[in-house]
Design a protein around this motif. Structure first.
Motif, mmCIF file in Angstrom:
data_model
loop_
_atom_site.group_PDB
_atom_site.id
_atom_site.type_symbol
_atom_site.label_atom_id
_atom_site.label_comp_id
_atom_site.label_asym_id
_atom_site.label_seq_id
_atom_site.Cartn_x
_atom_site.Cartn_y
_atom_site.Cartn_z
ATOM 1 N N ILE A 119 0.257 -8.984 -6.222
ATOM 2 C CA ILE A 119 0.066 -9.383 -7.615
ATOM 3 C C ILE A 119 0.983 -8.525 -8.483
ATOM 4 O O ILE A 119 0.934 -7.294 -8.430
ATOM 5 N N VAL A 120 1.840 -9.187 -9.265
ATOM 6 C CA VAL A 120 2.809 -8.479 -10.093
ATOM 7 C C VAL A 120 2.804 -9.069 -11.494
ATOM 8 O O VAL A 120 2.209 -10.113 -11.755
ATOM 9 N N ILE A 147 -5.071 -6.487 -1.618
ATOM 10 C CA ILE A 147 -4.333 -6.677 -2.856
ATOM 11 C C ILE A 147 -3.221 -5.625 -2.943
ATOM 12 O O ILE A 147 -3.486 -4.424 -2.971
ATOM 13 N N VAL A 148 -1.984 -6.099 -2.972
ATOM 14 C CA VAL A 148 -0.820 -5.216 -3.040
ATOM 15 C C VAL A 148 -0.204 -5.307 -4.435
ATOM 16 O O VAL A 148 -0.077 -6.396 -4.999
ATOM 17 N N VAL A 158 -4.285 -3.104 -13.349
ATOM 18 C CA VAL A 158 -5.438 -3.996 -13.514
ATOM 19 C C VAL A 158 -5.814 -4.614 -12.170
ATOM 20 O O VAL A 158 -6.995 -4.697 -11.810
ATOM 21 N N ALA A 159 -4.803 -5.042 -11.394
ATOM 22 C CA ALA A 159 -5.056 -5.637 -10.077
ATOM 23 C C ALA A 159 -5.672 -4.617 -9.123
ATOM 24 O O ALA A 159 -6.626 -4.918 -8.402
ATOM 25 N N HIS A 160 -5.124 -3.388 -9.112
ATOM 26 C CA HIS A 160 -5.673 -2.344 -8.240
ATOM 27 C C HIS A 160 -7.128 -2.033 -8.597
ATOM 28 O O HIS A 160 -7.992 -1.927 -7.719
ATOM 29 N N GLN A 161 -7.404 -1.897 -9.888
ATOM 30 C CA GLN A 161 -8.764 -1.568 -10.316
ATOM 31 C C GLN A 161 -9.745 -2.678 -9.979
ATOM 32 O O GLN A 161 -10.860 -2.423 -9.517
ATOM 33 N N ALA A 162 -9.338 -3.922 -10.219
ATOM 34 C CA ALA A 162 -10.212 -5.055 -9.915
ATOM 35 C C ALA A 162 -10.505 -5.119 -8.417
ATOM 36 O O ALA A 162 -11.632 -5.405 -8.005
ATOM 37 N N ALA A 163 -9.498 -4.847 -7.607
ATOM 38 C CA ALA A 163 -9.699 -4.834 -6.154
ATOM 39 C C ALA A 163 -10.717 -3.770 -5.762
ATOM 40 O O ALA A 163 -11.623 -4.013 -4.950
ATOM 41 N N ILE A 171 -3.266 -1.649 -1.959
ATOM 42 C CA ILE A 171 -2.123 -0.795 -1.599
ATOM 43 C C ILE A 171 -1.143 -0.733 -2.763
ATOM 44 O O ILE A 171 -0.717 -1.770 -3.286
ATOM 45 N N GLY A 172 -0.787 0.484 -3.143
ATOM 46 C CA GLY A 172 0.230 0.678 -4.160
ATOM 47 C C GLY A 172 1.562 0.986 -3.494
ATOM 48 O O GLY A 172 1.690 1.990 -2.794
ATOM 49 N N VAL A 173 2.534 0.117 -3.690
ATOM 50 C CA VAL A 173 3.883 0.340 -3.145
ATOM 51 C C VAL A 173 4.685 1.044 -4.230
ATOM 52 O O VAL A 173 4.935 0.473 -5.298
ATOM 53 N N VAL A 174 5.064 2.285 -3.972
ATOM 54 C CA VAL A 174 5.678 3.101 -5.022
ATOM 55 C C VAL A 174 7.171 3.286 -4.814
ATOM 56 O O VAL A 174 7.690 3.111 -3.699
ATOM 57 N N ALA A 175 7.848 3.655 -5.908
ATOM 58 C CA ALA A 175 9.311 3.732 -5.902
ATOM 59 C C ALA A 175 9.798 5.172 -5.849
ATOM 60 O O ALA A 175 10.843 5.502 -6.407
ATOM 61 N N HIS A 176 9.056 6.032 -5.160
ATOM 62 C CA HIS A 176 9.387 7.451 -5.078
ATOM 63 C C HIS A 176 8.687 8.039 -3.860
ATOM 64 O O HIS A 176 7.953 7.339 -3.150
#
Length: 366
Positions: A119-120, A147-148, A158-163, A171-176
């Protein structure tokens, strides 16, 4: 993954001119990352995309020094490393030609035999987008999808919290690198996410959240999932890049439509207009298009989906629940709808997965 295998894989990543695609070609030709460094340059030069300059770069001592430092960080912080050939490497990402050679993860991530959706959307999420995102995840919760998202402001968090509210793995895919949190205010969510899900990245500990890293990150978000959902987006933005990547990977893309005058619906409306995304108005749309089997689900699933029924649809559903299979004409007569209208209502209900058409113009509730 063995310590020595990881060391050479890390070293290979630091060789100038070697990206994920070339690295995989080298490993396929030589049998392992270690063998890449032990193979004669003349033998490597015949590989498509590998020239004499790149062969010489493989002899650089600095790549081993860098690998040693990163390996120490990985061991000291108990980072889980997944190689692209490992069994626990994300299955769908294996089929992406530019999928990362290595993934670094933290938390309790389990991707085996699971439905995964990404979800983006915009960082400037509106109340409309927030409500839709929360309702969508609530309706999907009985199906237990993963939920990614990207752990950023707006749609992502919002998607992470709702999940998390519904006990879903997220899962949070991070850029660092995994030695930092970005954005910093989201640090308060880290512990809870790592209890049921966690974080994933391809970036080393010395990588900061640079702009170009977010674009690279987006291919993981798109590649790991069965489908990518764009909740809200302006006419330009990172979520549209993710949607285009998902299209390139032949994955389903969904976009939430909005008013033509709404700034953060323009990107979604354009995706739908140019047929790069399916229209998403409810969880039932996604379930129908992805062909997720509703018949084997619990009544709890069906109850969640019924939230999206309007008054006319609910009237017809209640009638079919009470009377079983019925002819279209009988449904129209009993529920007091003209034939031209009942056909459209039943089609919408079929798309929502709550009725099933049968031969002979019969319909039944699911």
């Amino acid at each position: 993954m063995r310590h020595s295998d990881l060391f050479y894989a890390l070293a290979l990543q630091k060789v100038e001119g070697v990206g994920d695609i070339i690295a995989k070609k080298l490993i396929a030709h030589c049998g392992s990352a270690e063998n890449v460094f032990k193979t004669k340059p003349s033998q490597l030069a015949v590989i498509d995309g590998v020239g004499s300059v790149l062969s010489r770069n493989l002899k650089s001592k600095s790549v081993f020094e860098s690998a040693e430092c990163e390996l120490k960080f990985i061991n000291d912080h108990h980072i889980n490393c997944v190689f692209f050939q490992d069994d626990d490497y994300p299955e769908r990402l294996k089929h992406c030609i530019d999928g990362p050679l290595l993934l670094f993860t933290s938390g309790n991530i389990d991707l085996k035999n699971r439905k995964i959706i990404s979800i983006v959307g915009t960082r400037q999420i509106t109340s409309y987008g927030t409500e839709f995102c929360k309702n969508l995840i609530a309706d999907l919760a009985p199906l237990d999808p993963i939920i990614v998202s990207g752990f950023a402001y707006g749609v992502d968090i919002v998607a992470h919290q709702a999940a998390m509210e519904h006990g879903l793995q997220t899962i949070g895919v991070v850029a660092h690198g995994l030695n930092q949190i970005y954005p910093k205010p989201h640090k308060k969510f880290v512990a809870k996410m790592e209890k049921n899900g966690g974080f994933m990245t391809e970036f080393w500990s010395n990588s900061s959240p640079e702009k170009e890293n977010f674009v690279r990150r987006n291919r993981i978000v798109a590649g790991i999932a069965e489908a990518t959902i764009v909740i809200e987006s302006a006419d330009k933005g990172g979520s549209l890049i993710t949607a285009n990547i998902a299209n390139d990977y032949n994955r389903d893309v969904f976009a939430v439509p909005g008013r033509t005058t709404d700034k953060y619906s323009q990107g979604c409306n354009n995706l739908i207009k140019i047929q790069k995304a399916n229209v998403l108005t409810s969880a039932a749309d996604l379930i129908y298009i992805l062909n997720w089997d509703l018949e084997t689900k619990t009544k709890a699933v069906q109850k969640q989906l019924f939230v999206s029924l309007d008054a006319d649809e609910q009237k017809i559903y209640d009638f079919l629940q009470k009377n079983g299979k019925e002819l279209l004409d009988i449904i129209a007569l009993t529920c007091e709808f003209p034939i031209y209208k009942i056909s459209g209502i039943l089609l919408n209900m079929e798309l929502k997965g709550v009725v099933r058409p049968l031969p002979g113009k019969l319909f039944e509730a699911i």
